[in-house]
Scaffold this motif. Structure first.
Motif, mmCIF file in Angstrom:
data_model
loop_
_atom_site.group_PDB
_atom_site.id
_atom_site.type_symbol
_atom_site.label_atom_id
_atom_site.label_comp_id
_atom_site.label_asym_id
_atom_site.label_seq_id
_atom_site.Cartn_x
_atom_site.Cartn_y
_atom_site.Cartn_z
ATOM 1 N N PRO A 25 64.827 34.433 50.712
ATOM 2 C CA PRO A 25 64.384 35.677 49.830
ATOM 3 C C PRO A 25 65.678 36.396 49.301
ATOM 4 O O PRO A 25 65.543 37.102 48.427
ATOM 5 C CB PRO A 25 63.688 36.738 50.869
ATOM 6 C CG PRO A 25 63.171 35.541 51.946
ATOM 7 C CD PRO A 25 64.072 34.390 51.820
ATOM 8 N N GLU A 26 66.850 36.198 49.737
ATOM 9 C CA GLU A 26 68.161 36.863 49.402
ATOM 10 C C GLU A 26 68.894 36.165 48.238
ATOM 11 O O GLU A 26 69.872 36.361 47.855
ATOM 12 C CB GLU A 26 68.945 37.317 50.612
ATOM 13 C CG GLU A 26 68.560 38.230 51.451
ATOM 14 C CD GLU A 26 67.616 37.293 52.626
ATOM 15 O OE1 GLU A 26 66.660 37.938 53.238
ATOM 16 O OE2 GLU A 26 67.576 36.102 52.637
ATOM 17 N N GLY A 27 68.268 35.032 47.787
ATOM 18 C CA GLY A 27 69.108 34.445 46.872
ATOM 19 C C GLY A 27 69.888 33.094 47.381
ATOM 20 O O GLY A 27 70.850 32.464 46.612
ATOM 21 N N LYS A 28 69.953 32.875 48.675
ATOM 22 C CA LYS A 28 70.831 32.008 49.294
ATOM 23 C C LYS A 28 70.426 30.626 49.370
ATOM 24 O O LYS A 28 69.213 30.246 49.469
ATOM 25 C CB LYS A 28 71.341 32.535 50.770
ATOM 26 C CG LYS A 28 71.953 33.982 50.583
ATOM 27 C CD LYS A 28 72.730 34.117 51.985
ATOM 28 C CE LYS A 28 73.239 35.661 51.811
ATOM 29 N NZ LYS A 28 74.387 35.891 50.920
ATOM 30 N N SER A 29 71.418 29.653 49.217
ATOM 31 C CA SER A 29 71.126 28.096 49.761
ATOM 32 C C SER A 29 72.140 27.536 50.335
ATOM 33 O O SER A 29 73.307 28.052 50.540
ATOM 34 C CB SER A 29 70.841 27.492 48.336
ATOM 35 O OG SER A 29 72.075 27.056 47.842
ATOM 36 N N GLN A 30 71.879 26.329 50.817
ATOM 37 C CA GLN A 30 72.794 25.593 51.206
ATOM 38 C C GLN A 30 73.924 24.606 50.422
ATOM 39 O O GLN A 30 74.517 23.821 51.069
ATOM 40 C CB GLN A 30 72.172 24.760 52.523
ATOM 41 C CG GLN A 30 71.782 25.348 53.511
ATOM 42 C CD GLN A 30 70.967 24.520 54.722
ATOM 43 O OE1 GLN A 30 70.226 23.795 54.458
ATOM 44 N NE2 GLN A 30 71.281 24.662 56.084
ATOM 45 N N ALA A 31 73.536 24.974 49.399
ATOM 46 C CA ALA A 31 74.430 24.109 48.194
ATOM 47 C C ALA A 31 75.843 24.372 48.524
ATOM 48 O O ALA A 31 76.235 25.493 48.620
ATOM 49 C CB ALA A 31 73.879 24.503 46.882
ATOM 50 N N PRO A 32 76.944 23.595 48.457
ATOM 51 C CA PRO A 32 78.093 23.624 48.425
ATOM 52 C C PRO A 32 78.675 24.261 47.323
ATOM 53 O O PRO A 32 77.997 24.228 46.126
ATOM 54 C CB PRO A 32 78.930 22.121 48.524
ATOM 55 C CG PRO A 32 77.640 21.308 48.027
ATOM 56 C CD PRO A 32 76.370 21.921 48.160
ATOM 57 N N LEU A 33 79.741 25.177 47.284
ATOM 58 C CA LEU A 33 80.200 25.765 46.338
ATOM 59 C C LEU A 33 81.051 24.725 45.296
ATOM 60 O O LEU A 33 80.928 25.391 43.957
ATOM 61 C CB LEU A 33 81.428 26.668 46.802
ATOM 62 C CG LEU A 33 81.061 27.999 47.478
ATOM 63 C CD1 LEU A 33 82.182 28.512 47.933
ATOM 64 C CD2 LEU A 33 80.095 28.714 46.737
ATOM 65 N N THR A 34 81.344 23.769 45.743
ATOM 66 C CA THR A 34 82.145 22.661 44.638
ATOM 67 C C THR A 34 81.529 21.395 44.984
ATOM 68 O O THR A 34 80.921 21.153 45.988
ATOM 69 C CB THR A 34 83.466 22.906 44.777
ATOM 70 O OG1 THR A 34 84.027 22.071 45.974
ATOM 71 C CG2 THR A 34 84.194 24.109 44.642
ATOM 72 N N ARG A 35 81.983 20.559 43.880
ATOM 73 C CA ARG A 35 81.434 19.095 44.071
ATOM 74 C C ARG A 35 82.585 18.267 44.714
ATOM 75 O O ARG A 35 82.311 17.097 44.598
ATOM 76 C CB ARG A 35 80.987 18.387 42.826
ATOM 77 C CG ARG A 35 79.949 19.257 41.932
ATOM 78 C CD ARG A 35 79.766 18.825 40.640
ATOM 79 N NE ARG A 35 78.424 19.320 39.978
ATOM 80 C CZ ARG A 35 78.580 20.438 39.400
ATOM 81 N NH1 ARG A 35 79.766 20.946 39.227
ATOM 82 N NH2 ARG A 35 77.528 20.740 38.548
ATOM 83 N N GLU A 36 83.679 18.918 45.131
ATOM 84 C CA GLU A 36 85.151 18.257 45.456
ATOM 85 C C GLU A 36 84.569 17.062 46.336
ATOM 86 O O GLU A 36 85.147 15.817 46.308
ATOM 87 C CB GLU A 36 85.840 19.100 46.031
ATOM 88 C CG GLU A 36 87.250 18.439 46.279
ATOM 89 C CD GLU A 36 88.124 19.610 46.995
ATOM 90 O OE1 GLU A 36 89.399 19.347 47.248
ATOM 91 O OE2 GLU A 36 87.826 20.852 47.157
#
Length: 451
Positions: A432-443
Protein backbone atom coordinates in the motif's frame (compact mmCIF):
# COMPACT_ATOMS: atom_id res chain seq x y z
CA UNK A 1 13.90 -17.70 -74.65
CA UNK A 2 14.15 -17.95 -70.83
CA UNK A 3 12.48 -21.36 -70.85
CA UNK A 4 14.80 -22.56 -73.63
CA UNK A 5 17.86 -21.42 -71.66
CA UNK A 6 16.48 -23.19 -68.60
CA UNK A 7 15.91 -26.40 -70.55
CA UNK A 8 19.44 -26.25 -71.94
CA UNK A 9 20.80 -25.81 -68.42
CA UNK A 10 18.70 -28.72 -67.15
CA UNK A 11 19.99 -30.99 -69.94
CA UNK A 12 23.54 -29.93 -69.14
CA UNK A 13 23.00 -30.67 -65.47
CA UNK A 14 21.61 -34.13 -66.23
CA UNK A 15 24.52 -34.81 -68.52
CA UNK A 16 26.99 -34.00 -65.74
CA UNK A 17 25.17 -36.15 -63.20
CA UNK A 18 24.44 -39.30 -65.22
CA UNK A 19 27.36 -39.49 -67.63
CA UNK A 20 25.36 -38.20 -70.58
CA UNK A 21 22.64 -40.83 -70.47
CA UNK A 22 19.16 -39.34 -70.94
CA UNK A 23 16.90 -39.39 -67.92
CA UNK A 24 13.77 -41.30 -68.92
CA UNK A 25 11.70 -39.83 -66.10
CA UNK A 26 9.01 -37.50 -67.46
CA UNK A 27 8.75 -35.77 -64.09
CA UNK A 28 12.30 -34.43 -64.18
CA UNK A 29 11.85 -31.62 -66.70
CA UNK A 30 8.54 -30.65 -65.12
CA UNK A 31 10.04 -30.56 -61.62
CA UNK A 32 12.96 -28.42 -62.77
CA UNK A 33 10.58 -26.08 -64.58
CA UNK A 34 8.53 -25.64 -61.39
CA UNK A 35 11.66 -24.94 -59.36
CA UNK A 36 12.70 -22.29 -61.87
CA UNK A 37 9.31 -20.60 -61.66
CA UNK A 38 9.20 -20.75 -57.87
CA UNK A 39 12.51 -18.97 -57.49
CA UNK A 40 11.76 -16.62 -60.42
CA UNK A 41 15.40 -15.68 -60.87
CA UNK A 42 16.15 -15.36 -57.15
CA UNK A 43 19.62 -16.67 -56.34
CA UNK A 44 19.32 -19.10 -53.44
CA UNK A 45 22.33 -18.57 -51.18
CA UNK A 46 21.93 -21.41 -48.70
CA UNK A 47 20.08 -24.17 -50.52
CA UNK A 48 20.34 -26.43 -53.51
CA UNK A 49 17.98 -29.22 -54.60
CA UNK A 50 18.67 -32.87 -55.45
CA UNK A 51 16.09 -34.89 -57.33
CA UNK A 52 15.26 -38.55 -56.75
CA UNK A 53 17.56 -39.57 -59.65
CA UNK A 54 20.61 -37.64 -58.41
CA UNK A 55 20.25 -34.48 -60.50
CA UNK A 56 21.12 -31.25 -58.69
CA UNK A 57 19.40 -27.92 -59.22
CA UNK A 58 20.54 -25.26 -59.89
CA UNK A 59 23.97 -26.93 -59.73
CA UNK A 60 25.83 -29.47 -57.58
CA UNK A 61 28.06 -26.98 -55.76
CA UNK A 62 27.92 -27.62 -51.99
CA UNK A 63 25.69 -25.32 -49.94
CA UNK A 64 24.71 -25.31 -46.25
CA UNK A 65 21.55 -27.29 -46.99
CA UNK A 66 20.28 -29.65 -49.68
CA UNK A 67 16.57 -30.20 -50.26
CA UNK A 68 16.17 -33.81 -51.41
CA UNK A 69 13.05 -34.55 -53.47
CA UNK A 70 12.45 -38.25 -52.91
CA UNK A 71 9.95 -38.94 -55.70
CA UNK A 72 8.38 -37.38 -58.80
CA UNK A 73 5.32 -36.32 -56.80
CA UNK A 74 7.38 -34.46 -54.15
CA UNK A 75 6.75 -30.88 -55.27
CA UNK A 76 3.05 -31.59 -55.76
CA UNK A 77 2.79 -32.97 -52.22
CA UNK A 78 4.71 -30.01 -50.84
CA UNK A 79 3.03 -27.15 -52.67
CA UNK A 80 -0.36 -28.10 -54.07
CA UNK A 81 -2.09 -27.62 -50.71
CA UNK A 82 -0.75 -24.07 -50.59
CA UNK A 83 -0.30 -24.11 -46.83
CA UNK A 84 2.30 -24.51 -44.10
CA UNK A 85 0.45 -27.64 -42.95
CA UNK A 86 0.65 -29.27 -46.39
CA UNK A 87 4.37 -28.57 -46.59
CA UNK A 88 4.96 -30.01 -43.13
CA UNK A 89 2.85 -33.08 -43.82
CA UNK A 90 4.85 -33.74 -46.97
CA UNK A 91 7.98 -33.79 -44.82
CA UNK A 92 6.33 -36.20 -42.34
CA UNK A 93 5.48 -38.51 -45.26
CA UNK A 94 9.10 -38.36 -46.42
CA UNK A 95 8.23 -36.70 -49.70
CA UNK A 96 11.41 -34.73 -49.14
CA UNK A 97 14.37 -34.62 -46.80
CA UNK A 98 16.81 -31.91 -45.78
CA UNK A 99 20.50 -32.71 -45.57
CA UNK A 100 22.82 -30.31 -43.76
CA UNK A 101 21.52 -27.22 -41.95
CA UNK A 102 17.74 -27.58 -41.88
CA UNK A 103 17.33 -24.00 -40.61
CA UNK A 104 19.06 -22.74 -43.77
CA UNK A 105 16.54 -24.70 -45.85
CA UNK A 106 13.80 -22.30 -44.76
CA UNK A 107 15.21 -19.89 -47.36
CA UNK A 108 12.84 -21.62 -49.79
CA UNK A 109 9.89 -20.96 -47.49
CA UNK A 110 10.79 -17.25 -47.52
CA UNK A 111 10.85 -17.28 -51.32
CA UNK A 112 7.43 -18.91 -51.42
CA UNK A 113 6.01 -16.41 -48.91
CA UNK A 114 7.33 -13.48 -50.97
CA UNK A 115 5.35 -14.69 -53.98
CA UNK A 116 1.91 -14.51 -52.39
CA UNK A 117 1.05 -11.41 -54.45
CA UNK A 118 2.30 -12.87 -57.74
CA UNK A 119 -0.99 -14.55 -58.53
CA UNK A 120 -0.36 -15.09 -62.26
CA UNK A 121 2.84 -17.00 -61.52
CA UNK A 122 1.06 -18.92 -58.76
CA UNK A 123 -1.65 -20.00 -61.21
CA UNK A 124 0.99 -21.09 -63.67
CA UNK A 125 2.80 -23.15 -61.03
CA UNK A 126 -0.48 -24.72 -59.92
CA UNK A 127 -1.09 -25.96 -63.45
CA UNK A 128 2.38 -27.47 -63.60
CA UNK A 129 1.96 -29.15 -60.22
CA UNK A 130 -1.21 -30.91 -61.40
CA UNK A 131 0.81 -32.47 -64.21
CA UNK A 132 3.12 -34.18 -61.72
CA UNK A 133 2.18 -37.67 -60.49
CA UNK A 134 -0.29 -37.72 -57.61
CA UNK A 135 0.80 -39.40 -54.41
CA UNK A 136 -1.75 -42.10 -53.61
CA UNK A 137 -1.12 -42.25 -49.85
CA UNK A 138 -1.59 -38.57 -49.03
CA UNK A 139 -4.17 -39.48 -46.34
CA UNK A 140 -1.59 -41.55 -44.49
CA UNK A 141 -0.62 -41.76 -40.81
CA UNK A 142 0.31 -38.09 -40.51
CA UNK A 143 -3.39 -37.12 -40.63
CA UNK A 144 -4.15 -39.24 -37.58
CA UNK A 145 -1.31 -37.99 -35.38
CA UNK A 146 -2.45 -34.36 -35.30
CA UNK A 147 -4.12 -32.97 -32.19
CA UNK A 148 -7.85 -33.58 -31.98
CA UNK A 149 -9.09 -31.64 -28.99
CA UNK A 150 -12.67 -31.02 -27.93
CA UNK A 151 -14.26 -28.61 -25.50
CA UNK A 152 -13.90 -24.84 -25.26
CA UNK A 153 -10.50 -23.55 -26.31
CA UNK A 154 -8.24 -22.66 -23.34
CA UNK A 155 -10.67 -24.18 -20.85
CA UNK A 156 -9.02 -26.16 -18.01
CA UNK A 157 -10.06 -29.54 -19.39
CA UNK A 158 -8.94 -28.83 -22.93
CA UNK A 159 -5.69 -27.22 -21.73
CA UNK A 160 -4.82 -30.44 -19.88
CA UNK A 161 -5.18 -32.40 -23.12
CA UNK A 162 -3.17 -29.83 -25.09
CA UNK A 163 -0.31 -29.80 -22.59
CA UNK A 164 -0.14 -33.58 -22.40
CA UNK A 165 -0.25 -33.86 -26.19
CA UNK A 166 3.05 -31.99 -26.32
CA UNK A 167 4.90 -32.80 -23.11
CA UNK A 168 3.93 -36.41 -22.54
CA UNK A 169 5.63 -37.70 -25.69
CA UNK A 170 8.46 -39.43 -23.80
CA UNK A 171 10.77 -38.19 -21.06
CA UNK A 172 13.60 -40.22 -22.58
CA UNK A 173 13.01 -38.62 -25.99
CA UNK A 174 13.35 -35.12 -24.55
CA UNK A 175 16.41 -36.19 -22.56
CA UNK A 176 18.21 -37.06 -25.80
CA UNK A 177 18.49 -33.42 -26.89
CA UNK A 178 17.84 -31.22 -23.86
CA UNK A 179 20.61 -30.34 -21.40
CA UNK A 180 21.10 -32.58 -18.32
CA UNK A 181 18.72 -30.40 -16.25
CA UNK A 182 15.97 -30.90 -18.87
CA UNK A 183 15.41 -27.16 -19.26
CA UNK A 184 12.96 -26.79 -22.14
CA UNK A 185 13.11 -23.03 -22.67
CA UNK A 186 15.40 -20.34 -24.00
CA UNK A 187 18.98 -20.48 -22.70
CA UNK A 188 21.16 -17.43 -22.04
CA UNK A 189 24.38 -17.24 -24.06
CA UNK A 190 27.22 -14.96 -23.05
CA UNK A 191 28.99 -15.95 -26.30
CA UNK A 192 27.74 -17.71 -29.40
CA UNK A 193 30.07 -20.65 -28.70
CA UNK A 194 28.87 -21.14 -25.11
CA UNK A 195 27.72 -24.72 -24.54
CA UNK A 196 24.03 -25.44 -24.11
CA UNK A 197 24.67 -26.76 -20.60
CA UNK A 198 26.43 -23.55 -19.54
CA UNK A 199 23.84 -21.34 -21.21
CA UNK A 200 20.93 -23.06 -19.49
CA UNK A 201 22.63 -22.80 -16.11
CA UNK A 202 23.23 -19.11 -16.83
CA UNK A 203 19.54 -18.66 -17.63
CA UNK A 204 18.45 -20.29 -14.36
CA UNK A 205 20.75 -17.96 -12.44
CA UNK A 206 19.47 -14.96 -14.39
CA UNK A 207 15.89 -15.76 -13.38
CA UNK A 208 16.81 -16.29 -9.73
CA UNK A 209 18.75 -13.02 -9.61
CA UNK A 210 16.03 -11.01 -11.28
CA UNK A 211 13.70 -12.32 -8.59
CA UNK A 212 16.33 -11.49 -5.95
CA UNK A 213 15.69 -14.84 -4.28
CA UNK A 214 16.69 -15.01 -0.63
CA UNK A 215 17.12 -18.02 1.69
CA UNK A 216 13.86 -19.09 3.32
CA UNK A 217 11.57 -17.36 0.79
CA UNK A 218 8.66 -19.21 -0.80
CA UNK A 219 8.78 -19.50 -4.59
CA UNK A 220 5.95 -20.66 -6.87
CA UNK A 221 6.83 -22.00 -10.33
CA UNK A 222 3.78 -22.06 -12.61
CA UNK A 223 4.33 -24.61 -15.37
CA UNK A 224 7.43 -26.04 -13.73
CA UNK A 225 8.42 -28.41 -16.54
CA UNK A 226 10.90 -31.12 -15.58
CA UNK A 227 11.83 -29.30 -12.39
CA UNK A 228 15.19 -27.80 -13.33
CA UNK A 229 14.41 -24.34 -11.96
CA UNK A 230 12.80 -25.70 -8.79
CA UNK A 231 15.86 -27.78 -7.97
CA UNK A 232 18.30 -24.99 -8.84
CA UNK A 233 16.48 -22.32 -6.82
CA UNK A 234 16.26 -24.54 -3.76
CA UNK A 235 19.82 -25.86 -3.99
CA UNK A 236 21.65 -22.61 -4.78
CA UNK A 237 19.37 -19.89 -3.37
CA UNK A 238 17.90 -21.63 -0.33
CA UNK A 239 14.23 -21.08 -1.13
CA UNK A 240 11.22 -23.29 -0.49
CA UNK A 241 9.87 -23.97 -3.98
CA UNK A 242 6.49 -25.28 -5.12
CA UNK A 243 5.83 -26.24 -8.73
CA UNK A 244 2.65 -26.98 -10.68
CA UNK A 245 2.35 -28.75 -14.02
CA UNK A 246 -0.34 -30.38 -16.15
CA UNK A 247 2.00 -33.05 -17.49
CA UNK A 248 2.07 -36.37 -15.68
CA UNK A 249 5.43 -37.24 -17.27
CA UNK A 250 6.94 -34.02 -15.94
CA UNK A 251 5.39 -34.59 -12.53
CA UNK A 252 6.98 -38.04 -12.24
CA UNK A 253 10.38 -36.77 -13.44
CA UNK A 254 10.40 -33.83 -11.01
CA UNK A 255 9.43 -35.96 -8.02
CA UNK A 256 12.29 -38.30 -8.86
CA UNK A 257 14.68 -35.31 -8.99
CA UNK A 258 13.45 -34.03 -5.64
CA UNK A 259 14.19 -37.39 -4.00
CA UNK A 260 17.53 -37.73 -5.80
CA UNK A 261 18.62 -34.32 -4.51
CA UNK A 262 17.12 -34.95 -1.04
CA UNK A 263 15.00 -31.80 -1.22
CA UNK A 264 11.71 -33.26 0.01
CA UNK A 265 11.61 -30.73 2.84
CA UNK A 266 12.02 -27.73 0.50
CA UNK A 267 10.56 -28.63 -2.92
CA UNK A 268 7.11 -29.88 -3.88
CA UNK A 269 5.36 -30.38 -7.20
CA UNK A 270 1.77 -31.17 -7.96
CA UNK A 271 -0.59 -31.65 -10.89
CA UNK A 272 -2.67 -28.48 -11.07
CA UNK A 273 -4.07 -25.83 -13.40
CA UNK A 274 -3.03 -22.29 -12.53
CA UNK A 275 -6.70 -21.24 -12.37
CA UNK A 276 -7.55 -23.97 -9.90
CA UNK A 277 -4.45 -23.70 -7.73
CA UNK A 278 -5.41 -22.75 -4.18
CA UNK A 279 -2.95 -21.96 -1.42
CA UNK A 280 -3.71 -20.61 2.03
CA UNK A 281 -0.35 -18.85 2.37
CA UNK A 282 1.04 -16.39 -0.15
CA UNK A 283 4.39 -16.53 -1.93
CA UNK A 284 7.31 -14.14 -1.75
CA UNK A 285 8.16 -14.69 -5.41
CA UNK A 286 6.62 -16.40 -8.43
CA UNK A 287 7.91 -17.41 -11.85
CA UNK A 288 6.48 -18.86 -15.02
CA UNK A 289 8.70 -20.01 -17.88
CA UNK A 290 7.19 -21.00 -21.21
CA UNK A 291 3.62 -21.25 -19.91
CA UNK A 292 1.98 -17.97 -20.96
CA UNK A 293 1.96 -19.22 -24.58
CA UNK A 294 -0.74 -21.71 -23.55
CA UNK A 295 -2.92 -19.22 -21.66
CA UNK A 296 -4.78 -17.66 -24.60
CA UNK A 297 -5.56 -13.98 -25.04
CA UNK A 298 -8.98 -14.20 -23.43
CA UNK A 299 -7.40 -15.62 -20.26
CA UNK A 300 -4.45 -13.22 -19.92
CA UNK A 301 -6.33 -11.14 -17.36
CA UNK A 302 -7.26 -14.23 -15.34
CA UNK A 303 -3.65 -15.43 -15.49
CA UNK A 304 -2.09 -12.26 -14.11
CA UNK A 305 -4.89 -11.76 -11.56
CA UNK A 306 -4.32 -15.27 -10.26
CA UNK A 307 -0.59 -14.70 -9.92
CA UNK A 308 -1.20 -11.39 -8.17
CA UNK A 309 -3.52 -13.12 -5.71
CA UNK A 310 -0.85 -15.69 -4.86
CA UNK A 311 1.86 -13.09 -4.24
CA UNK A 312 2.38 -11.25 -0.99
CA UNK A 313 2.50 -7.46 -1.06
CA UNK A 314 5.90 -6.36 -2.29
CA UNK A 315 6.44 -9.71 -4.03
CA UNK A 316 7.95 -10.21 -7.49
CA UNK A 317 6.82 -12.23 -10.50
CA UNK A 318 9.00 -13.09 -13.51
CA UNK A 319 7.08 -14.05 -16.63
CA UNK A 320 9.23 -15.67 -19.35
CA UNK A 321 7.36 -16.40 -22.55
CA UNK A 322 7.27 -16.30 -26.34
CA UNK A 323 5.34 -13.49 -27.98
CA UNK A 324 4.97 -11.96 -31.38
CA UNK A 325 7.93 -10.00 -32.66
CA UNK A 326 8.09 -6.69 -34.52
CA UNK A 327 8.10 -8.28 -37.99
CA UNK A 328 4.58 -8.81 -39.42
CA UNK A 329 3.36 -12.36 -39.06
CA UNK A 330 0.35 -13.84 -40.85
CA UNK A 331 0.22 -17.20 -39.04
CA UNK A 332 -2.85 -17.11 -36.80
CA UNK A 333 -1.85 -20.23 -34.88
CA UNK A 334 -3.62 -22.56 -37.26
CA UNK A 335 -0.52 -23.96 -38.94
CA UNK A 336 1.70 -26.98 -38.67
CA UNK A 337 2.87 -26.33 -35.11
CA UNK A 338 -0.67 -25.86 -33.84
CA UNK A 339 -1.80 -29.15 -35.34
CA UNK A 340 1.19 -31.36 -34.65
CA UNK A 341 3.18 -29.80 -31.80
CA UNK A 342 1.54 -27.13 -29.62
CA UNK A 343 -2.24 -27.28 -30.02
CA UNK A 344 -4.07 -24.13 -28.89
CA UNK A 345 -0.88 -22.11 -28.41
CA UNK A 346 -1.58 -18.39 -28.67
CA UNK A 347 1.32 -15.97 -29.04
CA UNK A 348 0.56 -12.40 -28.06
CA UNK A 349 2.35 -9.10 -28.65
CA UNK A 350 4.33 -8.02 -25.61
CA UNK A 351 2.16 -4.90 -25.34
CA UNK A 352 -0.94 -7.06 -24.80
CA UNK A 353 0.78 -9.06 -22.05
CA UNK A 354 2.02 -5.92 -20.32
CA UNK A 355 -1.43 -4.33 -20.46
CA UNK A 356 -3.00 -7.41 -18.84
CA UNK A 357 -0.32 -7.41 -16.14
CA UNK A 358 -0.86 -3.71 -15.42
CA UNK A 359 -4.63 -4.22 -15.16
CA UNK A 360 -3.90 -6.86 -12.51
CA UNK A 361 -2.09 -4.09 -10.56
CA UNK A 362 1.34 -5.56 -11.21
CA UNK A 363 4.00 -2.92 -11.75
CA UNK A 364 6.23 -3.45 -14.81
CA UNK A 365 9.81 -3.27 -13.55
CA UNK A 366 11.84 -4.70 -16.44
CA UNK A 367 11.35 -6.21 -19.90
CA UNK A 368 14.17 -8.00 -21.73
CA UNK A 369 14.04 -9.66 -25.15
CA UNK A 370 16.08 -12.85 -25.52
CA UNK A 371 15.17 -13.41 -29.17
CA UNK A 372 18.68 -14.20 -30.45
CA UNK A 373 19.26 -16.47 -27.46
CA UNK A 374 16.27 -18.62 -28.37
CA UNK A 375 17.46 -18.97 -31.98
CA UNK A 376 20.79 -20.23 -30.65
CA UNK A 377 19.06 -22.57 -28.19
CA UNK A 378 16.93 -24.13 -30.92
CA UNK A 379 19.94 -24.71 -33.14
CA UNK A 380 21.57 -26.62 -30.29
CA UNK A 381 18.42 -28.71 -29.84
CA UNK A 382 18.15 -29.51 -33.55
CA UNK A 383 21.80 -30.57 -33.82
CA UNK A 384 21.55 -32.71 -30.68
CA UNK A 385 18.35 -34.38 -31.93
CA UNK A 386 19.90 -35.07 -35.34
CA UNK A 387 22.99 -36.57 -33.69
CA UNK A 388 20.75 -38.97 -31.70
CA UNK A 389 18.42 -39.92 -34.56
CA UNK A 390 18.89 -43.65 -34.08
CA UNK A 391 18.38 -43.35 -30.32
CA UNK A 392 15.27 -41.22 -30.88
CA UNK A 393 13.72 -43.98 -32.98
CA UNK A 394 13.84 -46.24 -29.94
CA UNK A 395 11.53 -43.79 -28.15
CA UNK A 396 9.32 -42.46 -30.96
CA UNK A 397 8.64 -43.24 -34.62
CA UNK A 398 10.24 -41.57 -37.63
CA UNK A 399 7.26 -39.26 -38.16
CA UNK A 400 7.50 -37.88 -34.61
CA UNK A 401 11.25 -37.35 -35.05
CA UNK A 402 10.55 -35.41 -38.24
CA UNK A 403 7.84 -33.31 -36.60
CA UNK A 404 10.19 -32.20 -33.82
CA UNK A 405 13.11 -31.56 -36.17
CA UNK A 406 10.96 -29.43 -38.46
CA UNK A 407 9.21 -27.54 -35.66
CA UNK A 408 12.45 -26.59 -33.89
CA UNK A 409 14.23 -25.58 -37.09
CA UNK A 410 11.27 -23.49 -38.22
CA UNK A 411 11.06 -21.82 -34.83
CA UNK A 412 14.78 -20.95 -34.98
CA UNK A 413 14.17 -19.38 -38.38
CA UNK A 414 11.26 -17.32 -37.08
CA UNK A 415 13.31 -16.06 -34.14
CA UNK A 416 16.03 -15.10 -36.62
CA UNK A 417 13.53 -13.13 -38.70
CA UNK A 418 11.92 -11.40 -35.71
CA UNK A 419 8.42 -12.69 -36.39
CA UNK A 420 8.48 -14.13 -32.87
CA UNK A 421 10.47 -13.18 -29.80
CA UNK A 422 10.81 -14.22 -26.18
CA UNK A 423 10.51 -11.82 -23.28
CA UNK A 424 11.45 -11.90 -19.63
CA UNK A 425 9.19 -9.48 -17.78
CA UNK A 426 9.76 -8.64 -14.12
CA UNK A 427 6.61 -7.52 -12.32
CA UNK A 428 6.03 -6.32 -8.77
CA UNK A 429 2.97 -6.40 -6.53
CA UNK A 430 3.34 -3.17 -4.60
CA UNK A 431 2.59 -2.67 -0.93
CA UNK A 432 0.00 0.00 0.00
CA UNK A 433 2.96 2.33 0.51
CA UNK A 434 4.23 1.65 -3.04
CA UNK A 435 7.18 -0.52 -2.07
CA UNK A 436 8.44 -3.71 -3.73
CA UNK A 437 11.30 -6.16 -3.37
CA UNK A 438 12.74 -5.24 -6.76
CA UNK A 439 16.46 -4.39 -6.60
CA UNK A 440 17.56 -0.80 -7.23
CA UNK A 441 19.90 -1.79 -10.06
CA UNK A 442 20.44 -4.66 -12.49
CA UNK A 443 24.12 -4.91 -11.58
CA UNK A 444 24.15 -8.38 -10.03
CA UNK A 445 21.85 -9.95 -12.62
CA UNK A 446 24.62 -10.50 -15.13
CA UNK A 447 27.61 -11.42 -12.97
CA UNK A 448 29.21 -14.86 -13.22
CA UNK A 449 28.60 -17.68 -10.77
CA UNK A 450 25.55 -18.89 -8.89
CA UNK A 451 24.08 -17.26 -5.83
Amino acid sequence: MILKLFQDRARSSRSRMDGGRPAHDPGVDLTLQILEQITAGVQMQSLNVRLWNGIYWPDPRPKPATLVLNRPSSLREMLEGGSEIALGEAYIREAFDVEGDIVAAFELADILAAQTEAWTRTLSIAGLLRRLPDFKERNGPDKRRGARLNGMKNSPGRDRKAIRFHYDVSNDFYALWLDPRMVYSCAYFEKTDTSLEQAQLRKLDLICRKLDLQPGERLLDIGSGWGGLLIHAASHYGVHADGITLSENQLWWTRHLIEENRLQDRVTVRLADYREFKEAAVYDKAVSVGMVEHVGRKNLGVYFQQVSGLLKEGGLFLNHGIGRGPVPWTNENEGFIDRYVFPDSDLQPIAMMLEAAAEARLEIRDVESLREHYALTLRHWVRRLEARHADALREVDEATYRIWRLYMAGSAHNFDLGTISVYQTLLAKLTPEGKSQAPLTREKWYRNGAG
